[in-house]
Design a protein around this motif. Structure first.
Motif, PDB file in Angstrom:
ATOM      1  N   ILE A 101     -11.912 -72.722 121.238  1.00 57.39           N
ATOM      2  CA  ILE A 101     -12.127 -71.319 120.876  1.00 57.39           C
ATOM      3  C   ILE A 101     -12.268 -71.278 119.358  1.00 57.39           C
ATOM      4  CG2 ILE A 101     -11.107 -69.009 120.752  1.00 57.39           C
ATOM      5  CD1 ILE A 101      -9.631 -69.629 123.342  1.00 57.39           C
ATOM      6  N   ALA A 102     -13.301 -70.585 118.888  1.00 58.32           N
ATOM      7  CA  ALA A 102     -13.518 -70.467 117.448  1.00 58.32           C
ATOM      8  C   ALA A 102     -14.282 -69.180 117.163  1.00 58.32           C
ATOM      9  CB  ALA A 102     -14.307 -71.666 116.933  1.00 58.32           C
ATOM     10  N   ILE A 103     -14.236 -68.764 115.923  1.00 59.13           N
ATOM     11  CA  ILE A 103     -15.036 -67.627 115.487  1.00 59.13           C
ATOM     12  C   ILE A 103     -16.156 -68.180 114.624  1.00 59.13           C
ATOM     13  CG2 ILE A 103     -15.076 -65.510 114.127  1.00 59.13           C
ATOM     14  CD1 ILE A 103     -12.181 -65.069 115.016  1.00 59.13           C
ATOM     15  N   GLU A 104     -17.390 -67.955 115.075  1.00 60.09           N
ATOM     16  CA  GLU A 104     -18.569 -68.435 114.354  1.00 60.09           C
ATOM     17  C   GLU A 104     -19.654 -67.372 114.415  1.00 60.09           C
ATOM     18  OE1 GLU A 104     -19.838 -72.130 116.060  1.00 60.09           O
ATOM     19  OE2 GLU A 104     -17.949 -73.131 115.622  1.00 60.09           O
ATOM     20  N   ASP A 105     -20.353 -67.170 113.321  1.00 60.11           N
ATOM     21  CA  ASP A 105     -21.460 -66.203 113.254  1.00 60.11           C
ATOM     22  C   ASP A 105     -21.036 -64.829 113.767  1.00 60.11           C
ATOM     23  OD1 ASP A 105     -23.176 -68.182 112.229  1.00 60.11           O
ATOM     24  OD2 ASP A 105     -23.600 -68.894 114.273  1.00 60.11           O
ATOM     25  N   ASN A 106     -19.825 -64.419 113.398  1.00 61.76           N
ATOM     26  CA  ASN A 106     -19.278 -63.112 113.771  1.00 61.76           C
ATOM     27  C   ASN A 106     -19.132 -62.909 115.275  1.00 61.76           C
ATOM     28  OD1 ASN A 106     -18.683 -62.056 111.229  1.00 61.76           O
ATOM     29  ND2 ASN A 106     -20.819 -61.503 110.920  1.00 61.76           N
ATOM     30  N   HIS A 107     -18.934 -64.000 116.002  1.00 57.65           N
ATOM     31  CA  HIS A 107     -18.715 -63.939 117.448  1.00 57.65           C
ATOM     32  C   HIS A 107     -17.556 -64.868 117.817  1.00 57.65           C
ATOM     33  CE1 HIS A 107     -22.877 -62.501 117.214  1.00 57.65           C
ATOM     34  NE2 HIS A 107     -22.574 -61.839 118.325  1.00 57.65           N
ATOM     35  N   LEU A 108     -16.888 -64.518 118.886  1.00 57.09           N
ATOM     36  CA  LEU A 108     -15.875 -65.394 119.440  1.00 57.09           C
ATOM     37  C   LEU A 108     -16.620 -66.421 120.283  1.00 57.09           C
ATOM     38  CD1 LEU A 108     -12.858 -66.001 119.839  1.00 57.09           C
ATOM     39  CD2 LEU A 108     -12.941 -64.523 121.845  1.00 57.09           C
ATOM     40  N   LYS A 109     -16.512 -67.689 119.916  1.00 57.94           N
ATOM     41  CA  LYS A 109     -17.207 -68.767 120.618  1.00 57.94           C
ATOM     42  C   LYS A 109     -16.213 -69.509 121.479  1.00 57.94           C
ATOM     43  CE  LYS A 109     -19.925 -72.917 119.919  1.00 57.94           C
ATOM     44  NZ  LYS A 109     -20.469 -73.843 118.932  1.00 57.94           N
ATOM     45  N   ILE A 110     -16.465 -69.500 122.785  1.00 54.57           N
ATOM     46  CA  ILE A 110     -15.616 -70.202 123.745  1.00 54.57           C
ATOM     47  C   ILE A 110     -16.450 -71.304 124.373  1.00 54.57           C
ATOM     48  CG2 ILE A 110     -14.300 -70.001 125.881  1.00 54.57           C
ATOM     49  CD1 ILE A 110     -13.763 -67.062 125.083  1.00 54.57           C
ATOM     50  N   THR A 111     -16.006 -72.549 124.226  1.00 54.18           N
ATOM     51  CA  THR A 111     -16.714 -73.687 124.785  1.00 54.18           C
ATOM     52  C   THR A 111     -15.952 -74.154 126.022  1.00 54.18           C
ATOM     53  OG1 THR A 111     -17.426 -74.341 122.576  1.00 54.18           O
ATOM     54  CG2 THR A 111     -17.604 -76.001 124.322  1.00 54.18           C
ATOM     55  N   LEU A 112     -16.637 -74.177 127.164  1.00 58.94           N
ATOM     56  CA  LEU A 112     -16.020 -74.617 128.404  1.00 58.94           C
ATOM     57  C   LEU A 112     -16.042 -76.124 128.499  1.00 58.94           C
ATOM     58  CD1 LEU A 112     -17.573 -71.994 130.838  1.00 58.94           C
ATOM     59  CD2 LEU A 112     -15.356 -71.917 129.698  1.00 58.94           C
ATOM     60  N   LYS A 113     -15.093 -76.657 129.267  1.00 62.98           N
ATOM     61  CA  LYS A 113     -15.019 -78.120 129.477  1.00 62.98           C
ATOM     62  C   LYS A 113     -16.165 -78.569 130.335  1.00 62.98           C
ATOM     63  CE  LYS A 113     -10.092 -78.665 128.854  1.00 62.98           C
ATOM     64  NZ  LYS A 113      -8.826 -78.988 129.451  1.00 62.98           N
TER      65      LYS A 113
END
Length: 113
Positions: A101-113
């Motif tokens: 989970i990270a905040i990038e380009d003013n969005h919450l970015k969730i990367t799934l496994k």
């Protein structure tokens, strides 16, 4: 819930930073004589995922544009505001499917496994 502050924060993302409008009971800041009164202001938070646990920590807070004194921030910074969520089996099952989970380009970015 966000622990004892579960009704105290409205989150938004601004300039790649997790921001919050906060309303914290003053007795939670170590001021029992102020029971029923609130500190209303803005705050910044860090958010991450570590070992399938969501971590949300207070970074800074200001009231009416003035930074909250460090003596009050120290205790608040040490508390994972998502700890109650991490104790819920359904939430933990969801977190187990997430890589990061990270905040990038003013969005919450969730990367799934």
């Amino acid at each position: 819930k966000l622990g004892k502050f579960h009704d105290a924060v409205y989150f938004s993302i601004e300039n790649d930073t997790l921001m919050g409008q906060v309303s914290i009971p003053l007795e939670e800041l170590g001021l029992p004589m102020m029971q029923g009164r609130y500190a209303n202001g803005t705050a910044t938070f860090s958010v991450s995922l570590v070992d399938e646990r969501l971590l949300v920590f207070l970074e800074s807070m200001s009231i009416k544009g003035n930074p909250l004194p460090e003596q009050f921030l120290a205790g608040l910074r040490s508390e994972n505001l998502a700890k109650e969520y991490n104790r819920q089996p359904d939430f933990r099952a969801t977190l187990a499917k997430i890589e990061s989970i990270a905040i990038e380009d003013n969005h919450l970015k969730i990367t799934l496994k």
